[in-house]
Structures are given as structure tokens and as C-alpha cells.
Design an enzyme around this catalytic site. Structure first.
Site, PDB file in Angstrom:
ATOM      1  N   HIS B  57      60.844  50.115  33.744  1.00 42.88           N
ATOM      2  CA  HIS B  57      60.898  50.622  32.376  1.00 42.88           C
ATOM      3  C   HIS B  57      62.341  51.063  32.075  1.00 42.88           C
ATOM      4  CE1 HIS B  57      56.354  51.746  31.729  1.00 42.88           C
ATOM      5  NE2 HIS B  57      56.511  50.508  32.129  1.00 42.88           N
ATOM      6  N   GLU B  59      63.610  53.816  30.963  1.00 39.72           N
ATOM      7  CA  GLU B  59      64.011  55.132  31.474  1.00 39.72           C
ATOM      8  C   GLU B  59      64.342  55.093  32.960  1.00 39.72           C
ATOM      9  OE1 GLU B  59      61.281  54.301  29.717  1.00 39.72           O
ATOM     10  OE2 GLU B  59      60.342  56.064  28.832  1.00 39.72           O
ATOM     11  N   CYS B  87      56.023  57.180  29.186  1.00 38.60           N
ATOM     12  CA  CYS B  87      54.710  57.093  29.845  1.00 38.60           C
ATOM     13  C   CYS B  87      54.665  58.111  30.990  1.00 38.60           C
ATOM     14  CB  CYS B  87      54.490  55.666  30.361  1.00 38.60           C
ATOM     15  SG  CYS B  87      55.395  55.291  31.883  1.00 38.60           S
ATOM     16  N   CYS B  90      57.430  57.495  33.754  1.00 37.72           N
ATOM     17  CA  CYS B  90      58.793  57.853  33.350  1.00 37.72           C
ATOM     18  C   CYS B  90      58.929  59.362  33.141  1.00 37.72           C
ATOM     19  CB  CYS B  90      59.191  57.074  32.108  1.00 37.72           C
ATOM     20  SG  CYS B  90      59.300  55.298  32.439  1.00 37.72           S
TER      21      CYS B  90
END
Lengths: 163, 163
Positions: B57, B59, B87, B90
Site C-alpha cells: 500500500h 503508506e 486501512c 497501514c
């Protein structure tokens, strides 16, 4: 594939073996293996200090290895074995990967996100739930962590005396 | 270092620029930058499909880059800017890295862990809390996501017609 009691113990012993690899290099001893169709497809041990990378928990490394092994970010038939209850980051990654079952050893009352502090893995609000089995070889996992932290305290005391 | 309103917008624009990089390669357009002392020390955009790695992801990539930049897994003075609400994975990583402040654009009602579905970042039970500011350039972030998904639907319809 369903695992029987003997297989579950065998795979948690492999996770403990990973944890020992972390202890051997002075990392907090946490280990993980990921199993699919009765075979290990990912292994990892905590490498946070050596890597100075906040994401390098045992579970994350094992997930990345498993993703590479099956060439997919989805692991819907997989079982994950980890010696310590996963933190929120690792629990989130386990959900994102659609892992079927997670087995953990020792609980983590300070940051555990699979039943202790919160329960992300079984939270019905997410698009995927993970079956959780707790306390598999918990005594062995705990003993490894306790002896690691005892050794650190002794080293600190010794170095203070030598100052 | 405290950021003023203009700086905050500038850094979220950089996160949007990262999200556009994801869109350009057909990844869900989410982007992130990490700032320390008024300078960007980590950037990332969603690469889940290209990498087939569940951890990739925006992040996570930005955190890893920031860790490498400062040679430490701890980022206690840092601000994180991300176009979509983080999410659980993260959010957990953001807590683990001791990030000071998180700014997000669009909320994520399906998996948002910074206020929507749950609020990990401000949970007082963890050993670290992250200050959260919501809705910064939210319209731009949302528009980018919506146009991405609209395009996907149109492509699917077109390919169905051609079958």
C-alpha cells in the site's frame, strides 16, 4: 486443506524455530510460517532492529514470501502460524491477504489485535474474517520471549556495573 | 515542526501526485508522502497489483522509504499525508512508527481505521497515539478514485460488448 493436531504443532514448532533465529541475532524472538496445502510457502522472523524498517515483523516477511511463492497477493487457502499474537499492522495484513486461519502462541496484552486488546481478525465489519486458534505452544513462545528479555536486563545490569 | 495550512495543502497535493502515478499504471489511485522538518522524506503509491505483494500500500512504501532516509524505524517527528483513510494494516504501521500526525483526504467507510470503521490511530490503549486531521483535499482524492473506478467499469462493458 484441514490440518490435524499433530500438523498444527509441527508448524508452530517451525514458527518457534524462526523465532529462535531472531533471538540469535538479538531481535525480539517472534517467528512465523505460512502453510498452504500442508506445505510451508512463507517464513519470517522479526528483523525490525537489523533492518530499521518498521514493517519488518515476522508475519509481514512471511506474507511477502508467500505472496511471491504463489505469485498472488491473495492467500485464501493459507494458514498462518505465529509465536506471538499479531499486532494491528500484521492483523490488518492477514485480513488483506484473505488468510483462512491464524494460529498464535502467546497472547500480547499490550498490542494484541487478535483477541487481547482488540479483535481485528474476527471483526464482522471487514470484507474478510480469519478463523483464530489461540495458545498453540504458548508456553514455549512465552519462555523464549521471557528468557530474551531477562538476558537483556542482565546485560544492562552488567554494563552498568562496569561503568 | 508545525505545518501551516498552506504547507498542509502542498503536501497533500504531493500525495495526490503519487496517487496519479498509481492511476497511470492501472493501480487503485492512492498516494502518500511523509514529511519531517518541512521536507518530504518518503513517498509511495499503491502497487498491490503490479507487485502481487499484499503489503504494498502507498503508506507502507512511504514508511519504508522514510525509515531508510532517517536510518531508523522510529519517525516521531513526522507527518504522514495520504489521499485515502488508512486501512488497519497501514494504521498499525503508522502507530508502530510513532508517526506524530496523519492527514487523510477521502474517508473509507469499508475499511477505514482512522475514524470510519474503527479508530486505531487515536486509540488510547496503545503505547502511542497519532493526531488525525480528516478531509484535506477530500474532493480531489475522491474524484480521482471515482474516475478510476468509472473507467474500469466502462472498459469492462466495452470488452463484454466485443465478446
Amino acid at each position: 486443506m484441514e490440518l490435524d493436531a499433530q500438523q498444527k504443532i509441527k508448524f508452530m514448532q517451525e514458527a518457534l524455530y524462526e523465532a529462535q533465529k531472531a533471538a540469535a541475532i538479538a531481535e525480539v524472538p517472534i517467528g512465523c510460517v505460512i502453510v498452504s496445502n500442508g506445505k510451508i510457502i512463507g517464513r519470517g522472523h522479526n528483523l525490525r532492529e537489523h533492518s530499521q524498517d518498521v514493517t519488518m515483523h515476522a508475519e509481514m516477511i512471511a506474507l511477502q514470501e508467500a505472496n511471491a511463492a504463489v505469485k498472488s497477493w491473495r492467500l485464501p487457502d493459507a494458514q498462518l502460524f505465529v509465536t506471538l499474537e499479531p499486532c494491528p499492522m500484521c492483523s490488518g495484513a492477514i485480513i488483506n491477504a484473505r488468510i483462512k486461519e491464524t494460529y498464535y502462541g502467546a497472547p500480547d496484552p499490550k498490542a494484541g489485535a487478535a483477541g487481547s486488546l482488540l479483535n481485528l481478525l474476527e471483526d464482522q465489519r471487514f470484507n474478510h474474517q480469519v478463523k483464530v486458534e489461540r495458545g498453540l505452544l504458548a508456553a514455549e513462545s512465552s519462555a523464549l520471549l521471557k528468557s530474551f528479555f531477562r538476558e537483556i536486563r542482565q546485560k544492562r545490569k552488567k554494563s552498568k556495573r562496569e561503568d
